[in-house]
Motif scaffolding. Structure first.
Motif, PDB file in Angstrom:
ATOM      1  N   ARG A 158      -5.017 -35.620  30.764  1.00  0.00           N
ATOM      2  CA  ARG A 158      -3.963 -36.399  30.115  1.00  0.00           C
ATOM      3  C   ARG A 158      -4.414 -37.855  30.005  1.00  0.00           C
ATOM      4  O   ARG A 158      -4.959 -38.416  30.955  1.00  0.00           O
ATOM      5  CB  ARG A 158      -2.658 -36.304  30.913  1.00  0.00           C
ATOM      6  CG  ARG A 158      -2.157 -34.861  31.025  1.00  0.00           C
ATOM      7  CD  ARG A 158      -0.788 -34.778  31.658  1.00  0.00           C
ATOM      8  NE  ARG A 158      -0.361 -33.389  31.775  1.00  0.00           N
ATOM      9  CZ  ARG A 158       0.186 -32.682  30.807  1.00  0.00           C
ATOM     10  NH1 ARG A 158       0.379 -33.235  29.614  1.00  0.00           N
ATOM     11  NH2 ARG A 158       0.550 -31.431  31.000  1.00  0.00           N
ATOM     12  N   ASP A 199      -5.869 -27.579  39.337  1.00  0.00           N
ATOM     13  CA  ASP A 199      -4.944 -26.510  39.726  1.00  0.00           C
ATOM     14  C   ASP A 199      -5.824 -25.306  40.051  1.00  0.00           C
ATOM     15  O   ASP A 199      -6.317 -24.619  39.147  1.00  0.00           O
ATOM     16  CB  ASP A 199      -3.981 -26.206  38.587  1.00  0.00           C
ATOM     17  CG  ASP A 199      -2.917 -25.191  38.976  1.00  0.00           C
ATOM     18  OD1 ASP A 199      -3.200 -24.324  39.839  1.00  0.00           O
ATOM     19  OD2 ASP A 199      -1.809 -25.254  38.420  1.00  0.00           O
ATOM     20  N   MET A 235      -6.956 -35.730  35.340  1.00  0.00           N
ATOM     21  CA  MET A 235      -6.408 -34.400  35.606  1.00  0.00           C
ATOM     22  C   MET A 235      -6.554 -34.078  37.088  1.00  0.00           C
ATOM     23  O   MET A 235      -7.408 -34.634  37.783  1.00  0.00           O
ATOM     24  CB  MET A 235      -7.135 -33.346  34.771  1.00  0.00           C
ATOM     25  CG  MET A 235      -8.615 -33.235  35.049  1.00  0.00           C
ATOM     26  SD  MET A 235      -9.465 -32.058  33.969  1.00  0.00           S
ATOM     27  CE  MET A 235      -8.632 -30.539  34.413  1.00  0.00           C
ATOM     28  N   ARG A 271      -0.933 -37.111  45.540  1.00  0.00           N
ATOM     29  CA  ARG A 271      -0.886 -37.478  44.123  1.00  0.00           C
ATOM     30  C   ARG A 271      -0.983 -38.993  43.923  1.00  0.00           C
ATOM     31  O   ARG A 271      -0.315 -39.578  43.085  1.00  0.00           O
ATOM     32  CB  ARG A 271       0.378 -36.920  43.488  1.00  0.00           C
ATOM     33  CG  ARG A 271       0.375 -35.406  43.549  1.00  0.00           C
ATOM     34  CD  ARG A 271       1.541 -34.769  42.816  1.00  0.00           C
ATOM     35  NE  ARG A 271       1.418 -33.318  42.904  1.00  0.00           N
ATOM     36  CZ  ARG A 271       0.939 -32.547  41.950  1.00  0.00           C
ATOM     37  NH1 ARG A 271       0.525 -33.085  40.826  1.00  0.00           N
ATOM     38  NH2 ARG A 271       0.858 -31.243  42.109  1.00  0.00           N
ATOM     39  N   GLU A 306       2.845 -36.937  36.382  1.00  0.00           N
ATOM     40  CA  GLU A 306       2.307 -35.732  37.022  1.00  0.00           C
ATOM     41  C   GLU A 306       0.962 -35.379  36.395  1.00  0.00           C
ATOM     42  O   GLU A 306       0.789 -35.424  35.187  1.00  0.00           O
ATOM     43  CB  GLU A 306       3.281 -34.562  36.851  1.00  0.00           C
ATOM     44  CG  GLU A 306       2.835 -33.307  37.588  1.00  0.00           C
ATOM     45  CD  GLU A 306       3.859 -32.188  37.503  1.00  0.00           C
ATOM     46  OE1 GLU A 306       3.581 -31.104  38.045  1.00  0.00           O
ATOM     47  OE2 GLU A 306       4.931 -32.402  36.886  1.00  0.00           O
ATOM     48  N   LEU A 307       0.002 -35.050  37.255  1.00  0.00           N
ATOM     49  CA  LEU A 307      -1.289 -34.554  36.796  1.00  0.00           C
ATOM     50  C   LEU A 307      -1.323 -33.039  36.946  1.00  0.00           C
ATOM     51  O   LEU A 307      -0.755 -32.483  37.886  1.00  0.00           O
ATOM     52  CB  LEU A 307      -2.429 -35.167  37.615  1.00  0.00           C
ATOM     53  CG  LEU A 307      -2.720 -36.657  37.404  1.00  0.00           C
ATOM     54  CD1 LEU A 307      -3.861 -37.088  38.311  1.00  0.00           C
ATOM     55  CD2 LEU A 307      -3.064 -36.947  35.964  1.00  0.00           C
ATOM     56  N   ASP A 308      -2.008 -32.364  36.029  1.00  0.00           N
ATOM     57  CA  ASP A 308      -2.140 -30.921  36.139  1.00  0.00           C
ATOM     58  C   ASP A 308      -3.532 -30.535  35.658  1.00  0.00           C
ATOM     59  O   ASP A 308      -4.447 -31.353  35.632  1.00  0.00           O
ATOM     60  CB  ASP A 308      -1.030 -30.211  35.363  1.00  0.00           C
ATOM     61  CG  ASP A 308      -0.942 -30.659  33.904  1.00  0.00           C
ATOM     62  OD1 ASP A 308      -1.958 -31.158  33.380  1.00  0.00           O
ATOM     63  OD2 ASP A 308       0.124 -30.518  33.297  1.00  0.00           O
ATOM     64  N   ASN A 309      -3.700 -29.281  35.265  1.00  0.00           N
ATOM     65  CA  ASN A 309      -5.010 -28.743  34.937  1.00  0.00           C
ATOM     66  C   ASN A 309      -5.498 -29.117  33.541  1.00  0.00           C
ATOM     67  O   ASN A 309      -6.546 -28.677  33.117  1.00  0.00           O
ATOM     68  CB  ASN A 309      -4.965 -27.208  35.062  1.00  0.00           C
ATOM     69  CG  ASN A 309      -6.225 -26.657  35.696  1.00  0.00           C
ATOM     70  OD1 ASN A 309      -6.793 -27.271  36.598  1.00  0.00           O
ATOM     71  ND2 ASN A 309      -6.672 -25.495  35.248  1.00  0.00           N
ATOM     72  N   ARG A 328      -4.635 -21.878  38.724  1.00  0.00           N
ATOM     73  CA  ARG A 328      -4.652 -21.802  37.273  1.00  0.00           C
ATOM     74  C   ARG A 328      -6.086 -21.702  36.744  1.00  0.00           C
ATOM     75  O   ARG A 328      -6.357 -20.981  35.776  1.00  0.00           O
ATOM     76  CB  ARG A 328      -3.963 -23.047  36.680  1.00  0.00           C
ATOM     77  CG  ARG A 328      -3.881 -23.032  35.166  1.00  0.00           C
ATOM     78  CD  ARG A 328      -3.105 -21.820  34.663  1.00  0.00           C
ATOM     79  NE  ARG A 328      -3.522 -21.421  33.328  1.00  0.00           N
ATOM     80  CZ  ARG A 328      -3.448 -20.181  32.865  1.00  0.00           C
ATOM     81  NH1 ARG A 328      -2.992 -19.205  33.637  1.00  0.00           N
ATOM     82  NH2 ARG A 328      -3.830 -19.901  31.651  1.00  0.00           N
ATOM     83  N   THR A 329      -7.030 -22.405  37.391  1.00  0.00           N
ATOM     84  CA  THR A 329      -8.421 -22.317  36.974  1.00  0.00           C
ATOM     85  C   THR A 329      -8.969 -20.914  37.181  1.00  0.00           C
ATOM     86  O   THR A 329      -9.680 -20.367  36.325  1.00  0.00           O
ATOM     87  CB  THR A 329      -9.271 -23.332  37.764  1.00  0.00           C
ATOM     88  OG1 THR A 329      -8.756 -24.645  37.528  1.00  0.00           O
ATOM     89  CG2 THR A 329     -10.727 -23.291  37.328  1.00  0.00           C
TER      90      THR A 329
END
Length: 460
Positions: free
Chosen positions: A82, A101, A98, A66, A76-79, A104-105
């Motif tokens: 931001r 994930d 981003m 990260r 924190e980066l996620d799907n 999640r994708t």
């Protein structure tokens, strides 16, 4: 950085990074290369520079470390993209970041192409959970899925992709096809056959042909796993064709005008060999290559002093010191003579480390103790300037360090020149090594400045 840093040969074309980022027709930049060469940092630095030059940018990283989030000040980066704070937006640009994930994708694909009941059955299936979390090629496939989603959304002027770290440079290009072929392949269709035929008639029809195969698969895979796979296949029946279709569509997107590949490499033999292989593969696949980013290139502010001359000077200093060490010391005419009787008993007491009120330590006194000279050896040492011998030793050591640095520069130059000789058509930019790690926006800006620096530019 100074003008003395290693620069490209005049014959090597220059990669104009700012022109690439400023071009409104450039919509996707893909940073690729072997692991550990700085792809993530390069992608983030390009994102910061493009945003501060007026473009609306999103950086998609697939790096499990990260570092990108840390360098951009995001907890924190996620799907979900931001926005990055602290970027200069006076030119009208924005920067979002981003981190892919993977699971999640995959879940989003299922939810978007199946009704609620079927989607729930798929998401809860144990085989699907294993497939979406770590099946070979899933990460690369999902990176392409996410890239396709971002591009179709048309919200961003520029998408910068940090490709997955992998042992082979070919994984990024091959894995989406491999997974798409698997999900749409003969093996899956065979497992899907009982569900498609259905009923007793179907089972009777398939009984002879399938019983031996399913018995063998049950032994190899385990009965429960085989049932999970068959359940998964039955639920995914209507979606399989879409995987290959989307993989092919994203592949064409990578070949289209507006996409630019940047191969990132370190000035090392193995990294540049991998980079050369990737360049050749991109050409074979008709992928648009923008150029090579040669990262962490070493330089010197005293490049005019060659390694050979530095070593010769160091040897000359060492020889001179050796001669001085073996020379006869000067003889003190008074050394060894008896105490001067005229000096009286007090002189004899001092000569023997004695005084009327105590012992005087002439040789090993501590700070604050009294000696015949009034200072302890420790206190006196603070007033001693370096001798000519110690200065010569320091100079010789620095000359040897400089020689080692110049040898590193020469090795990097030879390695780079071999690459440019093999691929003279590939534009190259060099990024001078920073003295420390990049951990904030200021560091990313410094990398961006070096990416866009022309060979004639200098820093004061």
């Amino acid at each position: 950085m100074t003008s003395d840093n290693t620069t490209l040969d005049a014959s090597a074309p220059r990669l104009e990074v700012d022109a690439l980022l400023d071009d409104p027709h450039t919509r996707i930049v893909v940073c690729c290369g072997s692991g550990g060469v700085g792809k993530t940092t390069t992608a983030a630095a390009l994102g910061v520079r493009a945003a501060e030059r007026g473009r609306k940018v999103v950086v998609l990283t697939i790096d499990p470390a990260r570092r990108l989030a840390q360098s951009m000040g995001i907890s924190e980066l996620d799907n979900v993209p931001r926005q990055v704070k602290g970027v200069d937006e006076t030119a009208g640009g924005e920067l979002h970041a981003m981190m892919l994930d993977m699971k999640r994708t995959f879940d989003e694909i299922v939810e978007g192409h199946a009704d609620a009941d079927r989607a729930r059955a798929i998401l809860e299936n144990p085989f699907y959970q294993s497939l979406s979390a770590g099946f070979a090629g899933t990460q690369e496939y999902m990176a392409m899925e996410k890239l396709g989603q971002l591009r179709a959304n048309d919200e961003w002027d520029l998408i910068i992709v940090d490709t997955p770290p992998s042992r082979s440079a070919l994984d990024f290009l091959d894995a989406p096809k491999r997974l798409g072929s698997f999900l749409d392949g003969k093996f899956i269709r065979v497992l899907m056959a009982p569900a498609k035929v259905g009923g007793r008639a179907g089972m009777k029809f398939l009984n002879v042909g399938m019983s031996m195969m399913t018995g063998t698969l049950s032994k190899l895979m385990g009965g429960q796993l085989l049932r999970d796979v068959q359940t998964f296949v039955a639920a995914m029946d209507t979606m399989f064709g879409g995987f290959r279709t989307r993989a092919d569509a994203t592949y064409r997107l990578l070949q289209a005008p507006g996409t630019a590949f940047l191969v990132v490499a370190a000035p090392e033999r193995d990294a540049l060999r991998e980079a050369a292989y990737f360049v050749e593969r991109l050409a074979a696949e008709q992928m648009p290559l923008a150029g090579l980013v040669l990262n962490r290139v070493h330089g010197s502010g005293a490049a005019q002093l060659s390694a050979e001359r530095a070593l010769a000077a160091a040897e000359a200093l060492t020889d001179r010191m050796a001669e001085d060490t073996h020379a006869d010391p000067p003889v003190d005419a008074d050394a060894g003579s008896a105490p001067d009787a005229a000096a009286g008993p007090d002189a004899d007491r001092t000569e023997n480390n004695l005084e009327a009120n105590g012992i005087v330590d002439l040789d090993g006194g501590k700070a604050g103790s009294r000696t015949a000279g009034g200072l302890s050896p420790a206190a006196a040492a603070e007033h001693v300037t370096p001798t000519s011998a110690s200065a010569a030793q320091l100079a010789a050591g620095l000359l040897r360090l400089h020689a080692e640095r110049m040898q590193v520069l020469a090795r990097e130059r030879r390695t780079r020149d071999r690459f440019t000789a093999l691929h003279p058509e590939v534009p190259v930019t060099e990024v001078a090594a920073l003295p420390g790690d990049v951990h904030d926006l200021a560091g990313l800006r410094a990398i961006g400045d070096r990416l866009a620096l022309n060979p004639t530019d200098t820093d004061d």
